[in-house]
Design an enzyme around this catalytic site. Structure first.
Site, PDB file in Angstrom:
ATOM      1  N   GLU A  32       8.843  55.124  95.649  1.00  0.00           N
ATOM      2  CA  GLU A  32       7.837  54.084  95.475  1.00  0.00           C
ATOM      3  C   GLU A  32       7.936  53.518  94.061  1.00  0.00           C
ATOM      4  O   GLU A  32       8.207  54.234  93.102  1.00  0.00           O
ATOM      5  CB  GLU A  32       6.456  54.691  95.703  1.00  0.00           C
ATOM      6  CG  GLU A  32       5.304  53.702  95.594  1.00  0.00           C
ATOM      7  CD  GLU A  32       3.953  54.372  95.779  1.00  0.00           C
ATOM      8  OE1 GLU A  32       3.052  53.721  96.325  1.00  0.00           O
ATOM      9  OE2 GLU A  32       3.797  55.552  95.388  1.00  0.00           O
ATOM     10  N   LYS A  42       2.499  49.331 103.102  1.00  0.00           N
ATOM     11  CA  LYS A  42       1.645  50.520 103.000  1.00  0.00           C
ATOM     12  C   LYS A  42       0.246  50.247 103.549  1.00  0.00           C
ATOM     13  O   LYS A  42      -0.433  49.309 103.127  1.00  0.00           O
ATOM     14  CB  LYS A  42       1.577  50.946 101.543  1.00  0.00           C
ATOM     15  CG  LYS A  42       0.862  52.248 101.276  1.00  0.00           C
ATOM     16  CD  LYS A  42       0.928  52.551  99.773  1.00  0.00           C
ATOM     17  CE  LYS A  42       0.249  53.846  99.397  1.00  0.00           C
ATOM     18  NZ  LYS A  42       0.293  54.063  97.925  1.00  0.00           N
ATOM     19  N   CYS A  58       4.047  57.201 100.153  1.00  0.00           N
ATOM     20  CA  CYS A  58       3.215  58.021  99.280  1.00  0.00           C
ATOM     21  C   CYS A  58       1.902  58.489  99.915  1.00  0.00           C
ATOM     22  O   CYS A  58       1.883  59.432 100.698  1.00  0.00           O
ATOM     23  CB  CYS A  58       2.966  57.265  97.975  1.00  0.00           C
ATOM     24  SG  CYS A  58       2.360  58.335  96.633  1.00  0.00           S
TER      25      CYS A  58
END
Length: 364
Positions: A84, A198, A240
């Protein structure tokens, strides 16, 4: 078993002037004896997990990532994973927005070119052979071998790139003045195969780690993406903070994922407490390989990351792990082993949605 070594000091003593990558050696993985496979390990696809320390300097970050990707290609990887914020980690929200780009911008163009062609020079194979030989000689350490071509000069390398979290100015940039945290998958021709934005934004305040308010600059993605077939297996994309939501990983697994990837920039407080246990849990519950490329070290005066990039197999064993600092680790993806494990432990056939609902129901 499970010990990871990084014997660069031994190599430098025995072979002065020898250049070797900042490489974590992976060891043989413990498996249930009944599910041992007979495939030669060098016939299995090799993946590389890159660990970097991004800063606000985008070009310097690209140079650091490109060096690791070229090293991965020289070592024979078919797919390299970047963490990321591989493009940059800014000092404040205003700088984050200013440095962001659209997918069609210059930076993604540079990564597309990187995926297409690599310079695989001579001598890489010899260095790795020496490294493996020394590691194998250490007491109590067994090293899983891999083949490296002695010489593969300038050629199209067939390397796919998982670009783990690109600060993307989407089509709604003019209206929202916010970006997306976009996971981009490039194939070996440099073409975008799929993107995932995300969906779970990290708005948390952890004592000792500093506040994180991702939604100040970032829009949540609207949907998950179906797993994509790659040279290593069917890949399910996440980013993440998504790893804290098992519904996502279950949905990807039921949609056919064999590898889940969580490119990350974990903090220095949550990292030691949660990083490995979450990744291993996602691997065990989905019976997938889990690949997690991570940011590490101090990015600037306001932020640092935990590192410890790793690959976890479907049994929950960490089969490769990066040491401290920027570098890469390598792992073989054994899909025959994955299928045997799912056959012997058929948890997805035993689920009871009649009792607890269809958590993480399959993607359409």
């Amino acid at each position: 078993l499970g010990l990871v070594v990084r014997p660069h000091h031994l190599l430098s003593l025995r072979f002065p002037g020898l250049r070797i990558p900042r490489l974590s050696v992976l060891c043989a993985q413990p498996r249930p004896w009944a599910m041992a496979v007979s495939s030669s390990s060098w016939e299995l696809p090799l993946v590389a997990v890159c660990q970097v320390t991004s800063t606000p300097d985008k070009q310097q970050n690209f140079k650091a990532c490109a060096e690791l990707v070229r090293e991965a290609a020289r070592l024979g990887a078919c797919l390299a994973f970047l963490p990321e914020a591989f493009d940059f980690i800014a000092r404040d929200p205003a700088e984050t927005l200013r440095l962001s780009e659209p997918l069609g911008g210059d930076l993604l163009g540079e990564y597309a070119q990187l995926a297409r062609y690599q310079e695989r020079g001579t001598g890489a194979g010899g260095g790795v052979t020496a490294l493996l030989g020394i590691a194998s000689g250490l007491p109590g350490v067994r090293v899983e071998p891999w083949k490296v071509p002695e010489s593969t000069p300038h050629r199209e390398c067939g390397l796919w790139l998982s670009l783990g979290g690109f600060h993307e100015r989407g089509q709604d940039w003019e209206q929202t003045q916010k970006i997306y945290n976009c996971h981009v998958l490039l194939n070996s021709k440099g073409s975008v195969v799929t993107t995932y934005r995300k969906t779970h934004l990290c708005d948390v305040e952890i004592p000792g780690q500093g506040p994180m308010h991702e939604s100040n600059t970032t829009m949540p993605g609207p949907s998950l993406q179906s797993p994509v077939r790659t040279p290593a297996g069917k890949l399910g994309l996440a980013v993440c903070y998504d790893m804290r939501f098992p519904e996502l990983s279950l949905a990807l697994a039921q949609a056919g994922a064999e590898i889940l990837t969580y490119p990350s920039a974990f903090g220095t407080v949550t990292g030691p407490a949660h990083w490995e246990v979450l990744l291993r849990a996602r691997a065990v519950e989905t019976q997938c390989y889990v690949v997690a490329a991570a940011q590490c070290g101090r990015h600037h005066e306001k932020r640092a990351s935990y590192g410890h990039s790793m690959v976890v197999d479907p049994w929950g064993t960490v089969v490769a792990r990066c040491s401290e600092g920027p570098g890469l680790c390598l792992a073989r993806i054994d899909l025959r082993y994955l299928r045997q494990l799912r056959q012997h432990l058929p948890v997805f056939q035993h689920r009871r949605p009649d009792l607890y609902g269809n958590l993480g129901h399959p993607l359409s």
